[in-house]
Design a protein around this motif. Structure first.
Motif, mmCIF file in Angstrom:
data_model
loop_
_atom_site.group_PDB
_atom_site.id
_atom_site.type_symbol
_atom_site.label_atom_id
_atom_site.label_comp_id
_atom_site.label_asym_id
_atom_site.label_seq_id
_atom_site.Cartn_x
_atom_site.Cartn_y
_atom_site.Cartn_z
ATOM 1 N N SER A 162 5.915 17.053 -46.621
ATOM 2 C CA SER A 162 5.164 16.788 -45.393
ATOM 3 C C SER A 162 5.938 17.327 -44.197
ATOM 4 O O SER A 162 7.140 17.603 -44.286
ATOM 5 C CB SER A 162 4.962 15.275 -45.230
ATOM 6 N N PRO A 163 5.278 17.496 -43.049
ATOM 7 C CA PRO A 163 6.002 17.934 -41.851
ATOM 8 C C PRO A 163 7.173 17.023 -41.496
ATOM 9 O O PRO A 163 8.228 17.499 -41.064
ATOM 10 C CB PRO A 163 4.917 17.914 -40.765
ATOM 11 N N THR A 164 7.011 15.698 -41.664
ATOM 12 C CA THR A 164 8.104 14.781 -41.371
ATOM 13 C C THR A 164 9.292 15.028 -42.282
ATOM 14 O O THR A 164 10.449 15.090 -41.843
ATOM 15 C CB THR A 164 7.633 13.329 -41.512
ATOM 16 N N MET A 165 9.036 15.170 -43.585
ATOM 17 C CA MET A 165 10.114 15.435 -44.528
ATOM 18 C C MET A 165 10.773 16.793 -44.262
ATOM 19 O O MET A 165 11.973 16.962 -44.449
ATOM 20 C CB MET A 165 9.572 15.388 -45.958
ATOM 21 N N SER A 166 9.967 17.760 -43.814
ATOM 22 C CA SER A 166 10.537 19.068 -43.483
ATOM 23 C C SER A 166 11.559 18.949 -42.359
ATOM 24 O O SER A 166 12.601 19.605 -42.378
ATOM 25 C CB SER A 166 9.430 20.041 -43.070
ATOM 26 N N GLY A 167 11.258 18.090 -41.376
ATOM 27 C CA GLY A 167 12.206 17.857 -40.300
ATOM 28 C C GLY A 167 13.483 17.215 -40.790
ATOM 29 O O GLY A 167 14.588 17.606 -40.397
ATOM 30 N N LEU A 168 13.353 16.242 -41.679
ATOM 31 C CA LEU A 168 14.536 15.585 -42.234
ATOM 32 C C LEU A 168 15.389 16.558 -43.046
ATOM 33 O O LEU A 168 16.619 16.499 -43.024
ATOM 34 C CB LEU A 168 14.117 14.403 -43.109
ATOM 35 N N MET A 169 14.740 17.467 -43.771
ATOM 36 C CA MET A 169 15.472 18.398 -44.620
ATOM 37 C C MET A 169 16.228 19.457 -43.829
ATOM 38 O O MET A 169 17.143 20.091 -44.352
ATOM 39 C CB MET A 169 14.510 19.076 -45.600
ATOM 40 N N SER A 170 15.864 19.673 -42.578
ATOM 41 C CA SER A 170 16.586 20.644 -41.754
ATOM 42 C C SER A 170 17.782 20.027 -41.043
ATOM 43 O O SER A 170 18.537 20.737 -40.369
ATOM 44 C CB SER A 170 15.637 21.254 -40.714
ATOM 45 N N LEU A 171 18.002 18.731 -41.213
ATOM 46 C CA LEU A 171 19.099 18.052 -40.526
ATOM 47 C C LEU A 171 20.482 18.604 -40.871
ATOM 48 O O LEU A 171 21.350 18.660 -39.997
ATOM 49 C CB LEU A 171 19.051 16.544 -40.815
ATOM 50 N N PRO A 172 20.769 18.999 -42.135
ATOM 51 C CA PRO A 172 22.119 19.524 -42.411
ATOM 52 C C PRO A 172 22.503 20.702 -41.520
ATOM 53 O O PRO A 172 23.650 20.781 -41.064
ATOM 54 C CB PRO A 172 22.028 19.940 -43.891
ATOM 55 N N MET A 173 21.574 21.602 -41.244
ATOM 56 C CA MET A 173 21.885 22.747 -40.398
ATOM 57 C C MET A 173 22.138 22.305 -38.956
ATOM 58 O O MET A 173 23.097 22.761 -38.312
ATOM 59 C CB MET A 173 20.746 23.773 -40.435
ATOM 60 N N ILE A 174 21.315 21.402 -38.443
ATOM 61 C CA ILE A 174 21.491 20.914 -37.083
ATOM 62 C C ILE A 174 22.790 20.112 -36.969
ATOM 63 O O ILE A 174 23.515 20.204 -35.968
ATOM 64 C CB ILE A 174 20.289 20.051 -36.666
ATOM 65 N N LEU A 175 23.102 19.340 -38.011
ATOM 66 C CA LEU A 175 24.340 18.570 -38.008
ATOM 67 C C LEU A 175 25.554 19.497 -37.977
ATOM 68 O O LEU A 175 26.504 19.270 -37.221
ATOM 69 C CB LEU A 175 24.399 17.674 -39.249
ATOM 70 N N GLY A 176 25.529 20.555 -38.787
ATOM 71 C CA GLY A 176 26.624 21.509 -38.788
ATOM 72 C C GLY A 176 26.781 22.185 -37.438
ATOM 73 O O GLY A 176 27.905 22.367 -36.941
ATOM 74 N N LEU A 177 25.662 22.551 -36.817
ATOM 75 C CA LEU A 177 25.700 23.199 -35.503
ATOM 76 C C LEU A 177 26.287 22.259 -34.455
ATOM 77 O O LEU A 177 27.156 22.646 -33.668
ATOM 78 C CB LEU A 177 24.280 23.630 -35.117
ATOM 79 N N THR A 178 25.823 21.009 -34.447
ATOM 80 C CA THR A 178 26.275 20.054 -33.436
ATOM 81 C C THR A 178 27.758 19.745 -33.582
ATOM 82 O O THR A 178 28.519 19.763 -32.610
ATOM 83 C CB THR A 178 25.449 18.757 -33.532
ATOM 84 N N LEU A 179 28.186 19.465 -34.809
ATOM 85 C CA LEU A 179 29.589 19.114 -35.046
ATOM 86 C C LEU A 179 30.521 20.278 -34.727
ATOM 87 O O LEU A 179 31.540 20.109 -34.048
ATOM 88 C CB LEU A 179 29.780 18.680 -36.510
ATOM 89 N N SER A 180 30.178 21.470 -35.210
ATOM 90 C CA SER A 180 31.071 22.612 -35.017
ATOM 91 C C SER A 180 31.179 22.990 -33.549
ATOM 92 O O SER A 180 32.272 23.280 -33.047
ATOM 93 C CB SER A 180 30.600 23.809 -35.847
ATOM 94 N N SER A 181 30.053 23.000 -32.834
ATOM 95 C CA SER A 181 30.109 23.390 -31.420
ATOM 96 C C SER A 181 30.892 22.376 -30.602
ATOM 97 O O SER A 181 31.654 22.744 -29.695
ATOM 98 C CB SER A 181 28.689 23.541 -30.858
ATOM 99 N N THR A 182 30.757 21.085 -30.926
ATOM 100 C CA THR A 182 31.467 20.044 -30.174
ATOM 101 C C THR A 182 32.962 20.078 -30.460
ATOM 102 O O THR A 182 33.794 20.095 -29.540
ATOM 103 C CB THR A 182 30.906 18.657 -30.539
ATOM 104 N N ILE A 183 33.314 20.103 -31.744
ATOM 105 C CA ILE A 183 34.730 20.058 -32.129
ATOM 106 C C ILE A 183 35.452 21.340 -31.703
ATOM 107 O O ILE A 183 36.539 21.305 -31.114
ATOM 108 C CB ILE A 183 34.862 19.834 -33.646
#
Length: 541
Positions: free
Chosen positions: A297-318
């Motif tokens: 579903s569209p909702t699950m698709s959003g949840l499944m893209s979280l690893p990429m967003i998490l990697g982007l957020t953590l790496s840019s901040t650190i």
């Protein structure tokens, strides 16, 4: 301004930036459903994204120039109104043509929001203090980038809302931002005589648009080696040549050509163009893969893209903090280029039955690579150009990154469509079904018979892997360009500016933290950093 005054004004600014990010992320997981409901094709799917990117790319430096002509507060309010109008009309779309046109209007408004947010932030806050406030921008970007796809998925999956509310949902935030900015934002209006490069904007828009139309239609509406291809490519090259001539002669060019004599600028532009092409071009089709190929579903698709967003957020901040503490940046750029290339190469193995755990790991690597490269390429450029050219140099890098994304979405979308068509025909032939060709619209797998649905899912899975296979060598180009960039230690925040330069515009303080979503926020200082501080404030705005 005191800390309290800054935070009050920043609240409206952050709301506006959140609206801009939301406009690009909230529809990502809804697009397969939207385009399917409007009976659009794969080409239309691509252009819904491309049109917004193109409008944002071209309008960003113009908003930056206008910031030197009139009140920045008035401009950001106008951009909010433009965004609201585009969103309201997009929600009323009856076909993909109308939707694409409305997305152009949204892109014009979002370009102003992302550009002016950085201009106003730099106007309010001195360089020594700017780092911690940039952290607030980064946090809002993370919330918008992560929450947007999830919110869009929930809206689409909620029966009493529907996909049209993906466009309406940002309107209340925009209205609230208008009210807060009107009450809290008090800036001096700094004016200088500038000439907005409208001929350059028209020529670059025409050249890129013609190129994108050719890429979208070639291989489908006409052959790659046809006379239509020759006319379109020749026309795009002619327009690009005219654009260069105009930029060489105009007093206030969108892209100052003399900057390319700087080796760091030239290599960073090449790297940014490649990063933008790979990032936007490949990742925009992930939601389509999850929904069509994996049946989510569209909702699950959003949840499944979280690893990429998490990697982007953590790496840019650190990495941002590590660079600030050490003054060294190239090692992180090189590491990011390696992670990005490796991540895309692994994503090229994606098929319909790929383990979701492995896929999450691949996406995390891609996200880390993006977080380490995008904004730090801007930082590298800002650190090597004269202080009075920081705005123009930042604008060039951001312009080409978003331009690369625009071309990447269109080109890789055309490749995806061609591969899906081929793999679907082969799969149907394998089960003894003769393909009728269809109308080219996106399939709704839920309505197809099981054997045909299985073929379509496999075709989209295989084709998505092919898109990442193309993105990997493009990312390698970025890595090679980064390797040849010469590292210069970051200038300190207390360095005295040169005569005639904008005071306090240091590289560390001006580094854009808003480059990950729209890809154009770093262009915000265009036209404002290059000389505006030499004029006295004329009017309190």
């Amino acid at each position: 301004m005191t800390h309290r005054q800054i935070m009050e004004a920043l609240s409206g600014l952050l709301l506006g930036l959140f609206v801009a990010i939301l406009s690009s992320t909230v529809v990502s997981n809804a697009l397969p459903r939207i385009v399917s409901d409007l009976h659009g094709s794969q080409s239309a799917y691509t252009w819904v994204v491309t049109s917004t990117l193109l409008a944002t790319t071209v309008s960003t430096p113009i908003w930056g120039k206008l910031a030197d002509l009139t009140s920045k507060k008035l401009l950001i309010q106008i951009s909010l109104l433009v965004y609201i109008a585009g969103s309201a009309l997009a929600g009323l779309s009856q076909n993909t043509g109308m939707l694409i046109a409305c997305r152009v209007v949204q892109g014009l408004g979002a370009g102003g929001l992302t550009a002016l947010a950085q201009v106003i932030l730099a106007t309010m806050i001195p360089p020594r203090e700017r780092g911690k406030y940039n952290g607030y921008l980064g946090a809002v970007m993370a919330v918008g980038t992560i929450g947007g796809p999830l919110l869009g998925g929930v809206v689409v999956d909620t029966s009493w809302l529907g996909w049209r509310w993906c466009f309406y949902v940002g309107v209340p935030f925009a209205v609230l931002a208008l009210i807060v900015l009107q009450r809290t934002l008090k800036l001096p209006v700094v004016r200088r005589r500038v000439k907005v490069d409208y001929p350059g904007a028209v020529l670059v828009s025409a050249a890129v648009s013609l190129l994108l139309v050719w890429v979208s239609l070639a291989g489908d509406s006409f052959a790659w080696g046809s006379w239509q291809t020759a006319v379109m490519v020749a026309g795009a090259l002619l327009l690009a040549g005219l654009f260069v001539l105009v930029e060489l002669r105009t007093a206030e060019p969108i892209i100052p050509m003399h900057l390319f004599r700087n080796r760091t600028v030239s290599l960073s532009v090449v790297a940014s163009l490649a990063v933008g092409t790979a990032m936007f071009g490949a990742t925009v089709f992930l939601s389509q893969y999850f929904q069509i190929s994996r049946g989510k579903s569209p909702t699950m698709s959003g949840l499944m893209s979280l690893p990429m967003i998490l990697g982007l957020t953590l790496s840019s901040t650190i990495v941002g903090r590590l660079i600030t503490s050490s003054g060294r940046w190239k090692r992180y750029l090189v590491t990011g280029g390696i992670l990005l290339t490796t991540g895309f190469a692994l994503m090229a193995t994606v098929r319909v039955d790929t383990s979701l755990v492995l896929l999450s790991g691949y996406m995390f690597l891609v996200g880390c690579g993006l977080g380490m490269t995008m904004q730090n390429l801007v930082l590298a450029v800002q650190n090597t150009v004269p202080m009075h050219e920081l705005g123009a140099a930042s604008s060039v890098v951001a312009f080409f990154r978003t331009l690369g994304g625009t071309i990447g979405v269109s080109a890789l979308g055309a490749v995806l469509a061609a591969h899906v068509k081929t793999y679907t025909a082969e799969g149907l032939a394998g089960i003894g079904v003769t393909s009728a060709g269809g109308d080219g619209s996106l399939p709704d797998v839920r309505t197809l018979p099981a054997p045909i649905a299985h073929v379509v899912e496999g075709a989209y899975g295989h084709a998505t892997g092919g898109v990442f296979l193309i993105a990997a060598p493009i990312a390698l180009v970025a890595l090679i360009a980064i390797l040849f960039v010469k590292e210069t230690p970051l200038r300190g925040g207390g360095a005295a500016p040169k005569a005639g330069s904008a005071p306090g515009r240091t590289a560390a303080g001006s580094a854009s933290t808003a480059g990950s979503a729209s890809g154009s926020a770093s262009a915000s200082t265009a036209g404002s950093a290059s000389g505006s501080a030499t004029e006295p404030a004329a009017v309190a705005g």
